[in-house]
Scaffold this active site. Structure first.
Site, short mmCIF file in Angstrom:
data_model
loop_
_atom_site.label_atom_id
_atom_site.label_comp_id
_atom_site.label_asym_id
_atom_site.label_seq_id
_atom_site.Cartn_x
_atom_site.Cartn_y
_atom_site.Cartn_z
N LYS A 221 50.59 80.39 35.01
CA LYS A 221 49.56 79.40 34.66
C LYS A 221 48.40 79.39 35.64
O LYS A 221 48.48 79.95 36.73
CB LYS A 221 50.20 78.00 34.55
CG LYS A 221 50.99 77.84 33.26
CD LYS A 221 51.54 76.44 33.06
CE LYS A 221 52.29 76.36 31.72
NZ LYS A 221 52.94 75.06 31.53
N ARG A 256 61.13 77.92 32.89
CA ARG A 256 60.62 78.63 31.70
C ARG A 256 59.66 79.71 32.21
O ARG A 256 58.64 79.38 32.80
CB ARG A 256 59.89 77.63 30.80
CG ARG A 256 59.27 78.22 29.54
CD ARG A 256 58.52 77.14 28.76
NE ARG A 256 57.91 77.65 27.55
CZ ARG A 256 56.70 78.22 27.51
NH1 ARG A 256 55.99 78.35 28.61
NH2 ARG A 256 56.22 78.65 26.37
C1 PT1 Z 1 55.44 73.81 29.34
C2 PT1 Z 1 54.92 74.69 28.35
C3 PT1 Z 1 55.66 74.80 27.14
N1 PT1 Z 1 53.76 75.38 28.50
C4 PT1 Z 1 57.28 73.33 27.96
N2 PT1 Z 1 56.83 74.12 26.97
C5 PT1 Z 1 53.31 76.15 27.51
N3 PT1 Z 1 58.43 72.64 27.80
C6 PT1 Z 1 54.02 76.26 26.31
C7 PT1 Z 1 47.36 77.19 32.28
O1 PT1 Z 1 47.08 76.27 33.06
O2 PT1 Z 1 54.81 73.61 30.48
N4 PT1 Z 1 56.60 73.16 29.12
N5 PT1 Z 1 55.18 75.60 26.15
C8 PT1 Z 1 52.02 76.93 27.69
N6 PT1 Z 1 50.93 76.07 28.00
C9 PT1 Z 1 50.01 76.36 29.00
C10 PT1 Z 1 49.42 75.30 29.71
C11 PT1 Z 1 49.72 77.66 29.35
C12 PT1 Z 1 48.55 75.58 30.76
C13 PT1 Z 1 48.83 77.95 30.38
C14 PT1 Z 1 48.26 76.90 31.11
O3 PT1 Z 1 46.97 78.36 32.45
#
Ligand code: PT1
Length: 279
Positions: A221, A256
């Site tokens: 992230k 994860r």
């Molecule tokens: C998470 C999550 C998810 N994140 C759970 N499921 C994502 N339970 C998808 C960035 O800052 O944290 N918990 N499913 C993906 N979402 C992101 C959010 C991807 C922020 C990238 C960023 O780069």
């Protein structure tokens, strides 16, 4: 502590790795490489060999700025992958969705865990989770995926995320979801500045102390990019593994991740250190 559904049990006395399987064509770091069922099964098989005990299947991209996916499209992406993996692999399957109908169909196809970044806030979600009796991951988010990174603001991020999650737990229990089916997630990157994310990471033990299993999801992230100055998500592996290790040291039971092999190696070192304390 354990997670169980339909005869499958996952013990949480050692940290467990959830491998990310994106079946979206616009996934933020795997670029939709695994959008076909055979590719999905191949990737899931590899992650299980590398040490994943949960495969997280997502058909809606929820990274900052992502667009909503129509229900029919989400079903078409997710359900065939669930069927293939449940038939061929001995692994728990979580579904990254906010849609009650998608979860209902996924459970019929062999899924075990509802991973909801919206913490069961869509209409009918609490009721569906209670009726399916499926373990649920309740995640914190400020705002919605389209606008959440515009101007994240908190007076006390740790306190506010904790209050939100405890409120969702209360609502879940009231709807008839069992306590042993609740997992918490601080929601790294969902309406948070890098500093907010690192304050939450530092205080993860307080969330673990609430008595529910905690999932840490920071893999590749932007918070990792902010600390390491690495722009490319797929180059953020080492930083992501460091974040996963800091999480389990602070008590998180689940992580994860995209990079299962690298994360398992780090956890092996941690586990060897813990083992050395025994006589
Ligand atoms: C998470 C999550 C998810 N994140 C759970 N499921 C994502 N339970 C998808 C960035 O800052 O944290 N918990 N499913 C993906 N979402 C992101 C959010 C991807 C922020 C990238 C960023 O780069």
């Amino acid at each position: 502590m354990k997670i169980s559904f339909n005869h499958k049990v996952l013990k949480l006395d050692t940290p467990q790795i959830m491998g990310i399987l994106n079946v979206t064509p616009d996934s933020f770091s795997d670029g939709g490489k695994w959008d076909h069922v055979d590719k999905a099964l191949e990737h899931a098989t590899l992650m299980v060999k590398q040490g994943a005990t949960i495969i997280d299947i997502g058909g809606e991209s929820t990274r900052p700025g992502a667009k909503a996916v129509p229900l029919e499209e989400e079903l078409k992406r997710v359900i065939p992958a669930v069927e293939a993996i449940s038939k061929n692999l001995d692994v728990m399957i979580s579904i990254d969705t906010s849609q009650p109908i998608v979860m209902q169909e996924a459970v019929k196809a062999g899924a075990h865990i509802w991973n909801d970044i919206r913490a069961l806030r869509l209409e009918g979600a609490l009721e569906m989770a209670a009726s399916l009796q499926v373990p649920v991951i309740l995640m914190h988010m400020q705002g919605d995926p389209k606008t959440m990174q515009v101007n994240p603001h908190y007076t006390d991020v740790v306190k506010e995320v904790k209050e939100f999650l405890l409120q969702r737990v209360e609502d879940a229990l009231k709807a008839g979801i069992k306590k042993e089916n609740i997992i918490l997630d601080l929601g790294f990157g969902f309406g948070k500045s890098p500093k907010h994310n690192y304050q939450l990471l530092d205080h993860m033990q307080e969330f673990v102390d609430l008595g529910y299993p905690v999932l840490s999801a920071l893999s590749r992230k932007s918070m990792i990019g902010a600390a390491t100055q690495i722009e490319e998500p797929n180059q953020r592996v080492v930083g992501s593994v460091a974040g996963a290790l800091l999480s389990i040291e602070r008590g998180a039971q689940l992580v994860r991740v995209h990079d299962v092999e690298e994360t398992r190696q780090a956890f092996d070192v941690y586990k060897a250190m813990l083992e050395s304390r025994k006589d």
